[in-house]
Scaffold this active site. Sequence first.
Site, mmCIF file in Angstrom:
data_model
loop_
_atom_site.group_PDB
_atom_site.id
_atom_site.type_symbol
_atom_site.label_atom_id
_atom_site.label_comp_id
_atom_site.label_asym_id
_atom_site.label_seq_id
_atom_site.Cartn_x
_atom_site.Cartn_y
_atom_site.Cartn_z
ATOM 1 N N LYS A 112 0.855 -1.184 0.000
ATOM 2 C CA LYS A 112 0.000 0.000 0.000
ATOM 3 C C LYS A 112 0.891 1.234 0.000
ATOM 4 C CE LYS A 112 -3.921 1.862 2.633
ATOM 5 N NZ LYS A 112 -4.822 1.581 3.781
ATOM 6 N N ASP A 124 -1.671 10.677 -6.341
ATOM 7 C CA ASP A 124 -0.242 10.458 -6.595
ATOM 8 C C ASP A 124 0.184 9.012 -6.369
ATOM 9 O OD1 ASP A 124 -0.060 10.174 -3.815
ATOM 10 O OD2 ASP A 124 0.832 12.161 -3.513
ATOM 11 N N ARG A 182 -13.386 -8.089 -2.039
ATOM 12 C CA ARG A 182 -14.279 -7.154 -1.353
ATOM 13 C C ARG A 182 -15.672 -7.234 -1.982
ATOM 14 N NH1 ARG A 182 -10.268 -2.679 -0.255
ATOM 15 N NH2 ARG A 182 -8.267 -3.462 -0.999
ATOM 16 N N ASP A 246 -16.174 -1.123 -0.886
ATOM 17 C CA ASP A 246 -14.846 -1.570 -1.301
ATOM 18 C C ASP A 246 -13.936 -1.806 -0.095
ATOM 19 O OD1 ASP A 246 -15.241 1.434 -1.580
ATOM 20 O OD2 ASP A 246 -13.062 1.339 -1.413
#
Length: 473
Positions: A112, A124, A182, A246
């Site tokens: 992540k 970004d 998910r 999600d």
Amino acid sequence: MAAPTSVLPGLESTYADELSDLVVPWQGAEAPEPRILVFNDALASSLGLDADALRGAPDVLAGATPPDGAKTVAMAYAGHQFGGFVPMLGDGRALLLGELNGPGGRVDLHLKGSGRTPFARGGDGLAVVGPMLREYVVSEAMHALGIPTTRSLAVTATGRSVMRSEPEPGAVLARVAASHLRVGTFEFAARREGQLQLLADYAIARHYPHLTGRYLAFYEAVVDAQARLVAQWMLTGFVHGVMNTDNTTISGQTIDYGPCAFVDAYDPYAVFSSIDHGGRYAFGNQPGVMQWNLARFGETLLPLVAADPNDAVPAVTEVLESYADRYGRYFAEGLASKLGVTQVEPALADDLLTLMRENGLDWTGTFRALADELRGAATIPDVLAPWVERWRGYLPDDVTAVADAMDRVNPIYIPRNHLVDAALRSATAGDLGPFETLLDVVTHPFERRDDRSEYAEPASQVFTEGFQTFCGT
């Protein structure tokens, strides 16, 4: 690009191989000066990983260098965010490195903050030290509390400065999950021809293999897992903060600790997330929100449950409507354990919660103090005294045994917001000492440590007024 490395031998890619239409092959961004800030040796050992080799490969844990033979991908998913449907979300700043298949079963290894992907939507794709350390400490605390959760393997500084409200040091979290499937994954697949059943069969084989081909039973298993999970959140005072579809897993694990927090004073209306302007995901709303999310999941499964909607809708609805009873049962059982009784009388429970809410009593501290009160080792607030006398009438004669049992389910230490905030500020400034101490305390939540008594204290009112948490994007 650096050459691939073999510090993660045996990494598999069943999801990317079997559901290639739901992923995009991708590579993480370069990390100018990768350096591991915190590493979970115990988790690495349980996964059969070579901790020393991984510690020596910070570029891999930062996403800059792919593991040897890995098919690194960004996962696609959709989702309802604050009630509104977004058809394309996906891993905008994350990568699935692959799967580890060991004695404990198959798990994902996921990064992540590893850089922009095709799903970044103008972001970004990066992460900074504070939020990544937040997920590390809170997820590991949740694991220690016995709550199903993703785990944190490492946080690696990238050596890159990332602009938020001001420049902050960049970092990448390496986390482990039963999977990253998910509700939003199903919402995405249901809108793509031929993908829904492939995804459902994969999810069943991975998480509920005894239910092969039984899609309604699969739905019921997920409903039950999430009812149990949210009950555990509520019993611990945990506020997820961004319960979008999600962020609702098929496995029943807690995932994505962005603007999460814990309540000090019991308040069903507690909201900490800076983006939850309407209080949709307030502490007391979480059980109902999860049922709403599960309704969206059920909608995706209708074609698999029955060819005729007149058969599918009532069947799915019946399972969905069982959620409230399941949640109520799990919460009542957990509350009974916290109070040291076999079965808690609804009026007794309701009166306690009312007293706690009206008087701003600390959620974690109050339950722990009740056990100490049985030993004569705590002073209960006067406002609770009449209730305590009623409660004692439900207890057996051996109150010492009751107190000991309560201590096994009522933590002393949780990641209190003011402690997390202070630790993250210090870490961002380059001092990891407070973070390391906090991590040590909250990963041993039931063990009283006299030299750490301040970690059991709630925040001052000065801190709590206006306190907010942020996603870090």
